[in-house]
Design a protein around this motif. Structure first.
Motif, PDB file in Angstrom:
ATOM      1  N   THR A   1       0.863  -1.093  -0.177  1.00  0.00           N
ATOM      2  CA  THR A   1      -0.051   0.085   0.028  1.00  0.00           C
ATOM      3  C   THR A   1       0.994   1.154   0.240  1.00  0.00           C
ATOM      4  O   THR A   1       2.097   1.153   0.281  1.00  0.00           O
ATOM      5  CB  THR A   1      -0.862   0.086   1.198  1.00  0.00           C
ATOM      6  OG1 THR A   1      -0.232   0.023   2.402  1.00  0.00           O
ATOM      7  CG2 THR A   1      -1.708  -1.287   1.245  1.00  0.00           C
TER       8      THR A   1
ATOM      9  N   GLU B   1       1.201   3.312   2.300  1.00  0.00           N
ATOM     10  CA  GLU B   1       1.587   3.458   3.499  1.00  0.00           C
ATOM     11  C   GLU B   1       2.923   2.505   3.937  1.00  0.00           C
ATOM     12  O   GLU B   1       3.522   2.980   4.542  1.00  0.00           O
ATOM     13  CB  GLU B   1       0.399   3.361   4.656  1.00  0.00           C
ATOM     14  CG  GLU B   1      -0.572   4.394   4.452  1.00  0.00           C
ATOM     15  CD  GLU B   1      -1.623   4.020   3.310  1.00  0.00           C
ATOM     16  OE1 GLU B   1      -2.161   5.135   2.953  1.00  0.00           O
ATOM     17  OE2 GLU B   1      -1.718   3.105   2.723  1.00  0.00           O
ATOM     18  N   SER B   2       2.763   1.181   3.183  1.00  0.00           N
ATOM     19  CA  SER B   2       3.925   0.329   3.525  1.00  0.00           C
ATOM     20  C   SER B   2       4.983   0.438   2.520  1.00  0.00           C
ATOM     21  O   SER B   2       5.931  -0.251   2.679  1.00  0.00           O
ATOM     22  CB  SER B   2       3.342  -1.129   3.442  1.00  0.00           C
ATOM     23  OG  SER B   2       2.733  -1.553   2.132  1.00  0.00           O
TER      24      SER B   2
END
Length: 408
Positions: free
Chosen positions: A29, A31-32
């Motif tokens: 994602t 975010e990751s």
């Protein structure tokens, strides 16, 4: 007889290890991404198409292609080995024995070996397993809430160059620098211990993943039957280089290790992102690794009894000519030395070439300026599509680990 033979970067390539990108690249994602060492999320269908074309090019050139995921599956032949591998993987994933550990293990052993390995590589989402919090400890509850994954994906696996290196007739299995990649070399370790290829145990192990210091294969270049270059980089530390050198020298074939210091930057994460060998006397180089006077820090390691003799040098040309017994050599600059083109094509691995034979290399098609420079230097260039493959910040050399090259 060893199943490994790599005494140069450019000897005719006969057998190579790849890892086809799988669901792990789409289990990221925004975010990751940073934690997983990516700058963008590749599109799975397209990256697989590009990787398949890369494999097909190699096969068309007479190279046998082996796949990491298939070899590891062949190494796990019994239910006991499957249980053993799962125990190792879960422990290295930081999951202590208990409710979550047993739940994950029960879920994963329900698959056949190939499917289990694909799950471990792709990552295991919480909703796949269906565990409730009712039986969890406090630490397990907190871990569950940290991420949508019980087991994080391993998207960098399509760069098998880093987790091992084939040097001479032996292999080096690596303790990776960043947490996101540490579990990757476990697959190679299990392969070495259990696959029929290595059953006779005659393949030397130069370095293992439990040794001190981080070491990654993108920093290791076998320049000749006597000389190995290793980058002192963001991901490979001096302590590991010294230990590797001592082990290589003790075996007898190799007599010199060139430890080359490069800037500890994301765009220059390994030596092979700024410097590769393309012919007996030709090398790619990113101009930014050199000082304004054209120098960089090089430490020549040689055996001296049971110790190491270390000599500091600054002139790359001089060191290479002496080490490789060359009268002259050519350094081919990334992006033709143009400041803008060099920076852009370096970001897309313009210096990262995979040699199929002396003077014949595979490169990314997007690095058109660097490819033109290679051709003008007399190098045959085979281009592959790179719209999605390049998003992982690794080129054709990063995506491949030669097992066998003909000796020059």
């Amino acid at each position: 007889m060893s199943v490994i033979q790599v005494y140069s970067e450019i000897g005719p390539l006969k057998q190579v290890l790849l890892k086809r990108p799988g669901a792990e690249v789409e289990n990221m994602t925004p975010e990751s991404m940073n934690q997983l060492l990516f700058d963008d999320i590749p599109y799975l269908k397209s990256i697989q198409k590009e990787h398949d074309a890369f494999a097909q090019l190699l096969q068309a050139e007479g190279v046998e292609v082996l796949y990491l995921e298939e070899l590891v599956a062949q190494a796990i032949t019994t239910s006991e080995q499957q249980q053993d591998f799962l125990d190792l993987f879960l422990q290295e994933s930081g999951i202590a024995k208990g409710y979550l550990y047993e739940g994950l293990k029960e879920y994963l052993v329900s698959f056949n070996t190939t499917e289990m390995l694909q799950k471990l590589m792709a990552g295991v989402r919480q909703e796949e397993v269906g565990l409730t919090l009712a039986g969890a400890s406090l630490s397990e509850m907190l871990k569950i809430q940290e991420s949508p994954f019980y087991l994080a994906p391993l998207p960098s696996l399509y760069f098998p160059r880093d987790i091992l290196a084939c040097i001479g007739t032996g292999i080096s299995i690596h303790p990776m620098s960043f947490e996101a990649r540490k579990r990757e070399s476990l697959f190679v370790s299990y392969l070495y211990e259990h696959h029929p290829l290595f059953a006779d145990k005659k393949t030397p192990l130069w370095f293992d993943r439990d040794l001190p210091g981080s070491l990654e294969g993108g920093d290791i270049l076998v320049l000749s039957a006597e000389v190995v270059a290793v980058g002192i980089s963001q991901r490979t530390k001096p302590q590991a280089i010294e230990l590797l050198a001592q082990r290589l020298f003790a075996q007898g074939d190799f007599t010199k290790v060139l430890a080359i210091k490069i800037p500890p930057q994301r765009a220059m994460m390994h030596l092979d992102t700024v410097f590769t060998m393309v012919d007996v006397d030709k090398f790619t180089i990113h101009p930014e690794i050199l000082s304004t006077s054209g120098h960089l820090d090089i430490y020549v390691l040689e055996p001296q009894g049971e110790n190491l003799k270390i000599t500091r040098e600054e002139d790359l040309r001089k060191v290479l000519k002496e080490a490789l017994k060359l009268a002259e050599l050519t350094l081919i600059p990334t992006g033709g030395g143009d400041r803008i083109a060099a920076a852009r094509e370096q970001w897309n691995d313009g210096s990262n070439t995979l040699a199929l034979a002396p003077g014949k290399v595979v490169t990314y098609d997007r690095n058109h300026v660097s490819n033109k420079q290679l051709r003008e230097a007399g190098v045959q260039v085979l281009e592959i599509a790179s719209g999605e493959l390049s998003r992982g910040r690794g080129g054709p050399r990063c995506m491949s680990q030669p097992f066998w090259r003909e000796r020059l």
